[in-house]
Every structure is written in C-alpha cells, then in structure tokens.
Design a protein around this motif. Sequence first.
Motif, short mmCIF file in Angstrom:
data_model
loop_
_atom_site.label_atom_id
_atom_site.label_comp_id
_atom_site.label_asym_id
_atom_site.label_seq_id
_atom_site.Cartn_x
_atom_site.Cartn_y
_atom_site.Cartn_z
N LYS A 112 9.49 -4.18 -3.39
CA LYS A 112 10.32 -3.14 -2.76
C LYS A 112 10.95 -2.20 -3.79
N LEU A 113 11.33 -2.74 -4.95
CA LEU A 113 12.12 -1.94 -5.90
C LEU A 113 11.41 -1.56 -7.19
N PHE A 114 10.48 -2.39 -7.64
CA PHE A 114 9.95 -2.16 -8.99
C PHE A 114 8.48 -1.73 -9.07
N TYR A 125 7.78 2.10 -8.12
CA TYR A 125 8.53 3.00 -9.02
C TYR A 125 7.85 3.02 -10.38
N THR A 126 7.53 1.82 -10.86
CA THR A 126 6.93 1.71 -12.20
C THR A 126 5.56 2.36 -12.24
N ARG A 127 4.76 2.14 -11.21
CA ARG A 127 3.43 2.78 -11.17
C ARG A 127 3.56 4.29 -11.22
N GLN A 163 6.23 6.06 -12.34
CA GLN A 163 6.85 6.52 -13.59
C GLN A 163 5.88 6.48 -14.76
N TRP A 164 5.07 5.43 -14.83
CA TRP A 164 4.25 5.20 -16.03
C TRP A 164 2.76 5.42 -15.81
N GLY A 165 2.35 5.57 -14.54
CA GLY A 165 0.91 5.66 -14.27
C GLY A 165 0.22 4.35 -14.58
N ALA A 192 12.83 -5.00 -18.28
CA ALA A 192 13.94 -5.82 -18.79
C ALA A 192 15.18 -4.97 -19.07
N ARG A 193 15.03 -3.66 -19.05
CA ARG A 193 16.20 -2.78 -19.20
C ARG A 193 17.16 -2.95 -18.02
N ILE A 194 16.61 -3.39 -16.89
CA ILE A 194 17.42 -3.48 -15.67
C ILE A 194 17.78 -4.95 -15.43
N ARG A 241 27.49 -1.34 -11.24
CA ARG A 241 27.34 -0.36 -12.33
C ARG A 241 25.96 -0.51 -12.95
N TYR A 242 25.40 0.62 -13.38
CA TYR A 242 24.05 0.56 -13.96
C TYR A 242 24.10 -0.11 -15.34
N PHE A 243 25.21 0.14 -16.05
CA PHE A 243 25.35 -0.42 -17.40
C PHE A 243 26.64 -1.25 -17.46
N VAL A 295 19.82 8.75 -7.12
CA VAL A 295 19.16 7.98 -6.08
C VAL A 295 17.69 7.84 -6.47
N ASN A 296 17.22 6.59 -6.55
CA ASN A 296 15.82 6.30 -6.88
C ASN A 296 14.98 6.21 -5.62
N TYR A 297 13.74 6.66 -5.74
CA TYR A 297 12.80 6.59 -4.60
C TYR A 297 11.57 5.79 -5.03
N TYR A 305 8.05 12.48 -23.62
CA TYR A 305 9.41 11.99 -23.37
C TYR A 305 9.56 10.49 -23.61
N TYR A 306 8.54 9.73 -23.21
CA TYR A 306 8.65 8.28 -23.34
C TYR A 306 7.46 7.72 -24.13
N PRO A 307 7.70 6.88 -25.15
CA PRO A 307 6.58 6.08 -25.65
C PRO A 307 6.16 5.14 -24.53
N ARG A 360 9.57 4.18 -30.16
CA ARG A 360 10.39 3.13 -29.55
C ARG A 360 11.12 3.70 -28.35
N TYR A 361 11.17 2.90 -27.28
CA TYR A 361 11.85 3.30 -26.04
C TYR A 361 13.35 3.14 -26.27
N TYR A 362 13.91 4.02 -27.11
CA TYR A 362 15.30 3.92 -27.51
C TYR A 362 16.20 4.79 -26.65
N1 UDP Z 1 12.64 0.59 -12.58
C1 UDP Z 1 12.10 0.38 -11.32
N2 UDP Z 1 12.86 0.68 -10.23
C2 UDP Z 1 14.11 1.17 -10.31
C3 UDP Z 1 14.66 1.39 -11.59
C4 UDP Z 1 13.89 1.11 -12.71
O1 UDP Z 1 10.96 -0.04 -11.21
O2 UDP Z 1 14.74 1.41 -9.27
C5 UDP Z 1 11.81 0.26 -13.77
C6 UDP Z 1 10.85 1.40 -14.12
O3 UDP Z 1 9.68 0.84 -14.68
C7 UDP Z 1 11.65 2.18 -15.13
C8 UDP Z 1 12.29 1.04 -15.92
O4 UDP Z 1 12.62 0.07 -14.91
O5 UDP Z 1 10.83 3.01 -15.90
C9 UDP Z 1 13.51 1.41 -16.73
O6 UDP Z 1 14.44 2.08 -15.89
P1 UDP Z 1 15.52 3.08 -16.50
O7 UDP Z 1 16.39 3.53 -15.40
O8 UDP Z 1 16.15 2.43 -17.68
O9 UDP Z 1 14.58 4.28 -16.99
P2 UDP Z 1 14.90 5.64 -17.77
O10 UDP Z 1 16.30 6.06 -17.39
O11 UDP Z 1 14.72 5.33 -19.21
O12 UDP Z 1 13.85 6.57 -17.23
#
Ligand code: UDP
Length: 390
Positions: free
Chosen positions: A148-150, A153-155, A157-159, A171-173, A182-184, A269-271, A308-310, A343-345
């Motif tokens: 539902k959430l990942f 979105y990941t497909r 965002q990253w293809g 793992a950032r989330i 809070r996000y952070f 808001v994420n979609y 923008y992103y490695p 690096r994804y810094y």
């Molecule tokens: N992500 C996701 N669903 C979300 C938020 C994040 O799948 O609702 C995954 C997605 O792969 C994303 C990664 O977690 O690229 C890191 O999210 P972040 O918000 O840190 O991305 P950034 O702000 O760097 O684009």
Amino acid sequence: MFDYLVVGAGFAGSVVAERLARGYGKNILLIDRRNHIAGNAFDHYNQHGILVHRYGPHIFHTNSEQVFNYLSQFTSWRCYEHRVLASVDGQLVPVPINRTTVNRLYNLNLTSEDEVEEFFAARAEPRSSVKTSEDVVVSKVGRLLYEKLFRNYTRKQWGKDPSELDAQVTARIPVRTNDDDRYFTDRYQAMPKFGYTRMFENMLDHPNIKIQLGCEYRDVMKEAKYREVIFTGPVDEFFDFRFGELPYRSLRFEHETLDQEFLQPVAVVNYPNDHSYTRITEFKYLTGQAHRQTSIVYEYPAAQGDPYYPVPTPENGSLYKKYAELADKHDKVRFVGRLATYRYYNMDQVVAQALTVCKQIVAAPEFVPAAKAAAAAVGKSLVARPAFAG
Ligand code: UDP
Ligand code: FAD
C-alpha cells in the motif's frame, strides 16, 4: 591566480569555499553551470511573492551539533517539524507508518505500543539478511503495508522495484509503534529563517570568494589559473564517462500557484498508488509565510534530466567504486558532495562531509594558510555559537 577552483555552488562547494576563504585566507573561484548559488537547495520568491524551492522540498534536519552550529553562523532559524501524509485507499494516513496509520488502514483501535508491536510481528516476513529495500519493509511490517505504501511509490520514484534497490533507500523511513507523526526525529529540525539562498549568500559573502555563474567547468578550466580543484558535480562526467554512465535519477518539477490560502493539511502529501507524480509539496507550511494564495510543486520522476539522486543498487555501487579509485589517485582534485561521491546524502551529511574534507586539506603537510587569515584563525574553532531564533 586562484588557490582553488570550486566547481558547484551547492552545499558541498559553498562550505569548502567558505572555510578555505574565511578560515585560511585562500583565494577561491566558485563556479556553477546554473545561474544561481545554493545548488538543489535554491529557493526564491516566485511571481506571486511566495517563497518556493525550485528543486523540490528541502527540509533541514540533523543530529550533528557541529553541522547545526556551523550553519547557524549564516542564518537564524524557524523551528519546523515536518509531517507527511500518504493518500491510500481514499484516505490520508501518516508516513512513517505509525499507530494511526495501522488503525486507519486496518480499521482498528490499537491503543498501546505493545499491541502495535504484536500487530507488526504477526505480519512481518522474517529475512535472514536484510539486503534490499523490499526486505527492509516486508521484514518489519509485512506485505500489505509494503504494497500500500512502498512498492508503487518506489517503482515510480526510481523506475525500479524495491527488490532491486539497496536497503538504505527505504531504510530512510522508520516504522513507529506510537503516534509520533513527525517525518524526522533529529535533534535539530529547522528551516533557515530567510530561506536557503539567503543563507548561502551570507556564507559566500567574502572578498576572497569570486563567484561565476552560468559557466561550465570544462570552459573555465581552460581559461582560469588555479592550483587545485574541488569538484562537486557528477563524478562520471568528470572522467568523461570512461567506465560508462553512472545512473542518476531525475525529476521534473511542476510548480503551481492556487487562488486559495491552503490546499492540503500538511506540507507534503505522497501518492504511492495514484498519478504519475510521487508527491505534492505546499511551501507555506515549510516557510511559515502568510499569503492569501498558496504555491505547490508536483514531483514527476524521470530517467533523463538533471541528476538529482544517485541510484543505490549493487551494480551502481560497483561502477562507482571504479570512479572512486580514479578520483583517489587525482591529487590535485578533490571530490565532495552527493553527485561527486555518489551517495544518497541529505544536506547535513553533505555539510559534514565538506567540513571533513576541509580539515583534511588544512592538515596536509603541504598546506600553507595565508598569513593574515592564519593569525585570525588561531585559537578559533571551525564553528561559532548557534543563533537559534525560534
Ligand atoms: N518511500 C515510499 N513511500 C513513501 C515514502 C517513501 O516508498 O510514502 C520510499 C521511496 O523509495 C523513497 C524512499 O522511501 O524514495 C525515501 O523517501 P524520502 O522521503 O526520504 O525521499 P526523498 O525525500 O529523498 O526523495
Ligand atoms: P548540489 O546541490 O547538486 O550542487 C552541485 C552543483 O554543481 C549544482 O548546482 C550543479 O549545477 C553544479 N555543477 C555540476 N557539474 C558542474 C559543472 N561541470 N560545471 C559547473 N557546475 C556544475 N536533503 C535534506 O537534508 N532534506 C531534504 O528535505 C531534502 N530534500 C530533497 C528533495 C529533492 C527533490 C532532492 C533532489 C534532494 C533533496 N535533498 C534533501 C538532498 C539535498 O538536495 C542534497 O543533499 C544537497 O543539495 C547536495 O548538495 P551538493 O552540493 O552535493 O550538490
């Protein structure tokens, strides 16, 4: 004759330029191919007078006192804690996943952290080793929340499918069992009070720093005279793609201003599952600006365009290693920042990396500080006291 040619006026280049000029009296030529400073953190007032981030939402957060104190020399701050909702199954739920997310999506009323822990444990798919971005999520919360959430979105965002991406991406989330939305959770969470660009202007306001915008490294290197280079652009480009192109993911930003005071309940808001954009950001939440209109940006992921992103995959990691070996051998050029070290810094990590590189530069036996600056720098640490203005 410049001591250093610094390529790129984002965080990496600007921190190095500032330190070497202000701290050690070095003469710096700082260039950028764009027509502005601040790199991807660039913000500006749009035609409606609303402060927007040209390259998508930039929220400052760090656990590093050193980084926060360093930047605090150039800005005061506005306290801001970032919140994100995801649009899933017709409702808005908190991201990172927390107790509210679970209760809303499963129509439950879990009240204690233990209950949520048990809920996750009953659905999690154990993994002997967590290697991919799919493993990270599925091993913590199970497949349904992952889907539902990942996954989508990941497909988008990253293809790529999360199973193809290194664990560090998702793992950032974090995953939470409480109601913290809070996000952070970093110790310092704040936005530069007058914006990022103003902070960079203050940083670079020094007689030893000459800035040239709208120019390419390749052209400048032929004309300018300098002793060493700090390069913060894409590392594969620097070496003429000798081992092939390193993939960088791009985005297309679509900015819009609406004739209403607010559009959405939080800044982002994420979609995950709908639309071809990943998220909508509403800038007034980030900046605290009062205005009768509101400005937003849609982010459309793209394979082509500005880097923008490695893209963290095992293959790309191996390819980067080859470039890193070349870079290490180059004793007159140092590579710093998100594109140059692949690096994804976050911003704070780039600042920390740049400060470390400066320390290495000045610690080298051949480094000779300009006499005046050296005298001024005696007894001073690299950082000043913070000016945290809530
Ligand atoms: N992500 C996701 N669903 C979300 C938020 C994040 O799948 O609702 C995954 C997605 O792969 C994303 C990664 O977690 O690229 C890191 O999210 P972040 O918000 O840190 O991305 P950034 O702000 O760097 O684009
Ligand atoms: P950049 O900012 O990319 O600067 C490099 C500069 O070098 C560029 O301006 C480029 O034009 C210039 N350049 C490159 N090659 C050449 C050349 N050959 N000649 C001349 N100039 C050249 N971080 C956070 O901490 N919080 C966030 O909320 C956040 N959100 C983000 C959202 C998005 C959409 C993106 C893309 C990134 C986000 N980041 C965030 C990450 C942040 O943008 C980076 O960590 C930071 O900007 C990297 O700084 P840098 O100096 O390494 O690179």
